[in-house]
Design an enzyme around this catalytic site. Structure first.
Site, PDB file in Angstrom:
ATOM      1  N   HIS A  39     -10.112 -30.648  56.697  1.00 22.05           N
ATOM      2  CA  HIS A  39     -11.399 -30.182  57.189  1.00 22.05           C
ATOM      3  C   HIS A  39     -12.459 -31.285  57.160  1.00 22.05           C
ATOM      4  CE1 HIS A  39      -9.960 -26.138  55.340  1.00 22.05           C
ATOM      5  NE2 HIS A  39      -9.445 -26.319  56.535  1.00 22.05           N
ATOM      6  N   LYS A  50     -18.447 -35.774  49.552  1.00 22.79           N
ATOM      7  CA  LYS A  50     -18.046 -34.770  48.570  1.00 22.79           C
ATOM      8  C   LYS A  50     -17.559 -35.435  47.288  1.00 22.79           C
ATOM      9  CE  LYS A  50     -16.162 -31.710  52.115  1.00 22.79           C
ATOM     10  NZ  LYS A  50     -14.948 -31.120  52.660  1.00 22.79           N
ATOM     11  N   TYR A  74     -15.902 -28.277  44.829  1.00 22.36           N
ATOM     12  CA  TYR A  74     -16.426 -29.273  45.756  1.00 22.36           C
ATOM     13  C   TYR A  74     -17.928 -29.404  45.515  1.00 22.36           C
ATOM     14  CZ  TYR A  74     -12.765 -26.948  48.680  1.00 22.36           C
ATOM     15  OH  TYR A  74     -11.650 -26.340  49.173  1.00 22.36           O
ATOM     16  N   ASP A 126      -6.146 -23.048  60.078  1.00 22.78           N
ATOM     17  CA  ASP A 126      -5.530 -24.374  59.899  1.00 22.78           C
ATOM     18  C   ASP A 126      -4.214 -24.492  60.661  1.00 22.78           C
ATOM     19  OD1 ASP A 126      -7.625 -25.281  58.354  1.00 22.78           O
ATOM     20  OD2 ASP A 126      -6.628 -24.913  56.447  1.00 22.78           O
TER      21      ASP A 126
END
Length: 180
Positions: A66, A76, A136, A174
């Site tokens: 992603h 991140k 995250y 996905d």
């Protein structure tokens, strides 16, 4: 915190100092001050985080690959707080000498490692333990209109997710993402 460079410029492994005794352990999972001193100079400037996310998944789940498109691309810091995952960062920066190469790092509740992933990367992970809780820390809020991704099992990427093919679990989104 120790900062370990990977084979791809900008992707960094962060190892906190863990203090353990008979009662358990303690560590500082994030310090903006220490991040500013040790990581920001390697990134060419400050990175401030504005959103934390958490997911729980079972063995065989692959989440990713992603990313958010500009102008909402995200940096991140990711970590596994329960269980074990294989974390993957795929370089999507045009002109980068490591374009379409990836870094894979095992993150677990035992090793307490974290990975810093700068803007310009797709990200995903595979759950290697019975279950895993994954966190995250993002520098830009999620924008659904900027969401994108790449089919994580695209053979041209050369990613070994560490799970037998017949045990991999993907979301419908996905599974239907485009390959390169």
């Amino acid at each position: 915190m120790e900062v370990i460079r990977t084979d791809i410029d900008g992707v960094l492994i962060l190892e906190p100092r863990v203090f353990s005794d008979a009662r358990g352990y303690f560590f500082e999972s994030f310090s903006q001050r220490e991040f500013d001193v040790k990581v920001a100079p390697l990134m060419g400037g400050p990175v401030s985080f504005v959103q934390d996310n958490e997911s729980r998944s079972t063995y065989g789940v692959v989440r990713g690959l992603h990313f958010q498109k500009a102008p909402y691309a995200q940096s991140k810091i990711v970590r596994c707080v329960l269980g074990k995952v294989l974390d993957v960062a795929l370089d999507l920066r045009p002109g980068s000498p490591t374009y379409l190469k990836h870094v894979a790092v095992e993150l677990s509740q035992e090793n307490h490692r974290q990975v810093f992933i700068p803007k310009g990367f797709a990200h995903g992970f595979a759950v290697l333990s019975e279950s895993a809780v994954f966190q995250y820390k993002c520098d830009v809020p999620y924008h659904p209109e900027a969401e994108s991704g790449i089919y994580p099992l695209d053979g041209s990427l050369g990613i070994d997710w560490g799970i037998p093919a017949d045990k991999i679990i993907l979301s419908d989104k996905d599974r239907n993402r485009a390959s390169l």
